[in-house]
Design a protein around this motif. Structure first.
Motif, PDB file in Angstrom:
ATOM      1  N   ARG A  56       0.832  -1.201   0.000  1.00 38.95           N
ATOM      2  CA  ARG A  56       0.000   0.000   0.000  1.00 38.95           C
ATOM      3  C   ARG A  56       0.868   1.252   0.000  1.00 38.95           C
ATOM      4  N   VAL A  57       0.289   2.347  -0.468  1.00 42.14           N
ATOM      5  CA  VAL A  57       0.932   3.659  -0.438  1.00 42.14           C
ATOM      6  C   VAL A  57       0.499   4.337   0.855  1.00 42.14           C
ATOM      7  N   VAL A  58       1.479   4.664   1.691  1.00 42.94           N
ATOM      8  CA  VAL A  58       1.184   5.167   3.034  1.00 42.94           C
ATOM      9  C   VAL A  58       1.716   6.583   3.163  1.00 42.94           C
ATOM     10  N   GLU A  70      -2.081  12.863   9.802  1.00 48.71           N
ATOM     11  CA  GLU A  70      -2.464  11.511  10.182  1.00 48.71           C
ATOM     12  C   GLU A  70      -2.061  10.541   9.085  1.00 48.71           C
ATOM     13  N   GLU A  71      -2.032   9.269   9.443  1.00 49.39           N
ATOM     14  CA  GLU A  71      -1.633   8.256   8.468  1.00 49.39           C
ATOM     15  C   GLU A  71      -2.786   7.924   7.542  1.00 49.39           C
ATOM     16  N   VAL A  72      -2.456   7.877   6.267  1.00 47.59           N
ATOM     17  CA  VAL A  72      -3.402   7.477   5.229  1.00 47.59           C
ATOM     18  C   VAL A  72      -2.776   6.320   4.473  1.00 47.59           C
ATOM     19  N   ALA A  73      -3.491   5.204   4.369  1.00 45.91           N
ATOM     20  CA  ALA A  73      -2.987   4.037   3.644  1.00 45.91           C
ATOM     21  C   ALA A  73      -3.903   3.756   2.462  1.00 45.91           C
ATOM     22  N   LEU A  74      -3.356   3.815   1.259  1.00 50.85           N
ATOM     23  CA  LEU A  74      -4.123   3.635   0.033  1.00 50.85           C
ATOM     24  C   LEU A  74      -3.700   2.351  -0.668  1.00 50.85           C
ATOM     25  N   SER A  75      -4.656   1.492  -0.940  1.00 52.68           N
ATOM     26  CA  SER A  75      -4.399   0.339  -1.788  1.00 52.68           C
ATOM     27  C   SER A  75      -4.355   0.804  -3.238  1.00 52.68           C
ATOM     28  N   PRO A  76      -3.667   0.066  -4.125  1.00 50.51           N
ATOM     29  CA  PRO A  76      -3.614   0.480  -5.528  1.00 50.51           C
ATOM     30  C   PRO A  76      -5.001   0.727  -6.103  1.00 50.51           C
ATOM     31  N   GLY A  77      -5.149   1.915  -6.730  1.00 49.86           N
ATOM     32  CA  GLY A  77      -6.430   2.317  -7.307  1.00 49.86           C
ATOM     33  C   GLY A  77      -7.248   3.211  -6.406  1.00 49.86           C
ATOM     34  N   GLU A  78      -6.909   3.286  -5.121  1.00 53.33           N
ATOM     35  CA  GLU A  78      -7.658   4.128  -4.193  1.00 53.33           C
ATOM     36  C   GLU A  78      -7.158   5.566  -4.226  1.00 53.33           C
ATOM     37  N   ASP A  79      -8.062   6.513  -3.912  1.00 51.74           N
ATOM     38  CA  ASP A  79      -7.765   7.940  -3.911  1.00 51.74           C
ATOM     39  C   ASP A  79      -7.910   8.520  -2.508  1.00 51.74           C
ATOM     40  N   ALA A  80      -7.239   9.648  -2.301  1.00 46.88           N
ATOM     41  CA  ALA A  80      -7.472  10.484  -1.124  1.00 46.88           C
ATOM     42  C   ALA A  80      -7.502  11.929  -1.597  1.00 46.88           C
ATOM     43  N   ARG A  81      -8.394  12.715  -1.042  1.00 48.70           N
ATOM     44  CA  ARG A  81      -8.503  14.129  -1.398  1.00 48.70           C
ATOM     45  C   ARG A  81      -7.830  14.953  -0.304  1.00 48.70           C
ATOM     46  N   VAL A  82      -6.864  15.771  -0.699  1.00 46.16           N
ATOM     47  CA  VAL A  82      -6.177  16.664   0.223  1.00 46.16           C
ATOM     48  C   VAL A  82      -6.211  18.059  -0.388  1.00 46.16           C
ATOM     49  N   GLY A  83      -7.048  18.935   0.184  1.00 40.22           N
ATOM     50  CA  GLY A  83      -7.244  20.249  -0.416  1.00 40.22           C
ATOM     51  C   GLY A  83      -7.789  20.091  -1.815  1.00 40.22           C
ATOM     52  N   LYS A  84      -7.158  20.764  -2.781  1.00 41.16           N
ATOM     53  CA  LYS A  84      -7.621  20.665  -4.169  1.00 41.16           C
ATOM     54  C   LYS A  84      -7.007  19.480  -4.901  1.00 41.16           C
ATOM     55  N   LEU A  85      -6.094  18.771  -4.243  1.00 43.84           N
ATOM     56  CA  LEU A  85      -5.383  17.683  -4.895  1.00 43.84           C
ATOM     57  C   LEU A  85      -6.109  16.353  -4.708  1.00 43.84           C
ATOM     58  N   LEU A  87      -4.977  12.394  -4.647  1.00 42.58           N
ATOM     59  CA  LEU A  87      -3.801  11.534  -4.575  1.00 42.58           C
ATOM     60  C   LEU A  87      -4.234  10.087  -4.804  1.00 42.58           C
ATOM     61  N   ARG A  88      -3.533   9.385  -5.676  1.00 47.94           N
ATOM     62  CA  ARG A  88      -3.940   8.029  -6.037  1.00 47.94           C
ATOM     63  C   ARG A  88      -2.747   7.086  -5.968  1.00 47.94           C
ATOM     64  N   ALA A  89      -2.977   5.897  -5.443  1.00 47.88           N
ATOM     65  CA  ALA A  89      -1.953   4.856  -5.372  1.00 47.88           C
ATOM     66  C   ALA A  89      -2.007   3.990  -6.621  1.00 47.88           C
ATOM     67  N   ILE A  90      -0.843   3.633  -7.142  1.00 49.46           N
ATOM     68  CA  ILE A  90      -0.771   2.692  -8.258  1.00 49.46           C
ATOM     69  C   ILE A  90       0.301   1.644  -7.959  1.00 49.46           C
ATOM     70  N   ASP A  91       0.180   0.511  -8.624  1.00 47.13           N
ATOM     71  CA  ASP A  91       1.120  -0.595  -8.473  1.00 47.13           C
ATOM     72  C   ASP A  91       1.501  -1.076  -9.864  1.00 47.13           C
ATOM     73  N   ARG A  92       2.796  -1.163 -10.114  1.00 44.22           N
ATOM     74  CA  ARG A  92       3.278  -1.729 -11.374  1.00 44.22           C
ATOM     75  C   ARG A  92       4.213  -2.879 -11.047  1.00 44.22           C
ATOM     76  N   ASP A  93       3.679  -4.078 -11.148  1.00 49.21           N
ATOM     77  CA  ASP A  93       4.463  -5.284 -10.882  1.00 49.21           C
ATOM     78  C   ASP A  93       5.158  -5.221  -9.524  1.00 49.21           C
ATOM     79  N   GLY A  94       4.434  -4.735  -8.523  1.00 44.46           N
ATOM     80  CA  GLY A  94       4.974  -4.677  -7.169  1.00 44.46           C
ATOM     81  C   GLY A  94       5.637  -3.373  -6.804  1.00 44.46           C
ATOM     82  N   ALA A  95       5.917  -2.509  -7.776  1.00 44.03           N
ATOM     83  CA  ALA A  95       6.479  -1.183  -7.504  1.00 44.03           C
ATOM     84  C   ALA A  95       5.322  -0.209  -7.266  1.00 44.03           C
ATOM     85  N   LEU A  96       5.363   0.482  -6.146  1.00 47.77           N
ATOM     86  CA  LEU A  96       4.276   1.370  -5.751  1.00 47.77           C
ATOM     87  C   LEU A  96       4.610   2.821  -6.083  1.00 47.77           C
TER      88      LEU A  96
END
Length: 250
Positions: A56-58, A70-85, A87-96
């Protein structure tokens, strides 16, 4: 042979496509892609600090301007909204990696339109799907030089502009996709394009409509890592059909 899409249908598709590209958090709003390791670090354009951990992207990040980080943990494909941004986690063959979508990114704010060739029935071609042999693999290379091996799906044999070609495709029973280049690439069109192809009939016959060719995400932001066309998908003829290039404000 199936004819090219009607003007109304294609206009509707292109309007929908434009929204998916130019929307507030559309394809063109990707400002950063940061590849992570296990150590928390700060990255340009990304609030807080980020690491890749346990698949996961932490992040340690303030989700609200007045709140403590605070800690935010995103699985690949999940998003988090921070202000106007976004943020999305991606995984490419195990590379996050962490992707930062920003509505104010120049790749979006300078975007004016997608220029396309006019629809033309001449670019609707019959082909035959030839499945790959059991256990066959192929190497897919991305724009950043990364290579991965994947199970081969097969090829579509067809004639394009008098040239016999065999397009390598990915996908499955519901349809295919090919990455293609042609003699317009890097000249009148982007250096390569994606081509969706419907599922074949029971006898393997398939209709390839080049009017459906569209630009890859990396035509809109260089932060994407699109796959490149394999050698057999680099056509010598000019395919004057589909989307061709991005028009930006000078």
């Amino acid at each position: 042979m199936t004819s090219a899409p009607g003007r109304t249908d294609l206009d509707a598709e292109r309007e929908s496509r434009w929204r998916s590209v130019s929307g507030e958090y559309g394809i063109a709003s990707l400002r950063h892609t940061h590849w992570l390791d296990a150590e928390h670090r700060s990255y340009p354009g990304a609030p807080g600090s980020w690491a890749g951990r346990d698949g996961r992207v932490v992040g340690i990040v303030p989700l609200d301007p007045d709140a403590e980080p605070e800690e935010v943990a995103l699985s690949p494909g999940e998003d988090a909204r921070v202000g106007k941004l976004r943020l999305r986690a991606i995984d490419r063959d195990g590379a996050l990696a962490l992707r930062v979508f920003d509505p104010d990114a120049p790749s979006r704010s300078e975007l004016r339109e997608i220029l396309s060739f006019p629809p033309n029935d001449d670019w609707v071609v019959d082909g035959v799907f030839i499945p790959a042999a059991s256990g066959e693999t192929r190497v897919v290379r991305s724009v950043d030089g990364y290579e991965r091996e994947e199970t081969a799906v097969g090829e579509i044999a067809l004639e394009v502009g008098g040239e016999s070609v065999r397009l390598a495709v990915s996908g499955g029973s519901t349809g295919f996709s090919a990455v293609i280049a042609d003699a317009t690439s890097g000249d009148d069109a982007y250096r390569f394009r994606f081509l969706p192809i419907g599922a074949p009939d029971s006898d393997g016959t398939v209709v390839v409509d080049f009017n459906r060719a569209y630009l890859p995400p990396c035509a809109f932001s260089d932060q994407y890592v699109c796959p490149l066309p394999p050698a057999g998908n680099r056509l010598r003829v000019r395919v004057e059909a589909g989307e061709r290039i991005v028009d930006r404000a000078a």
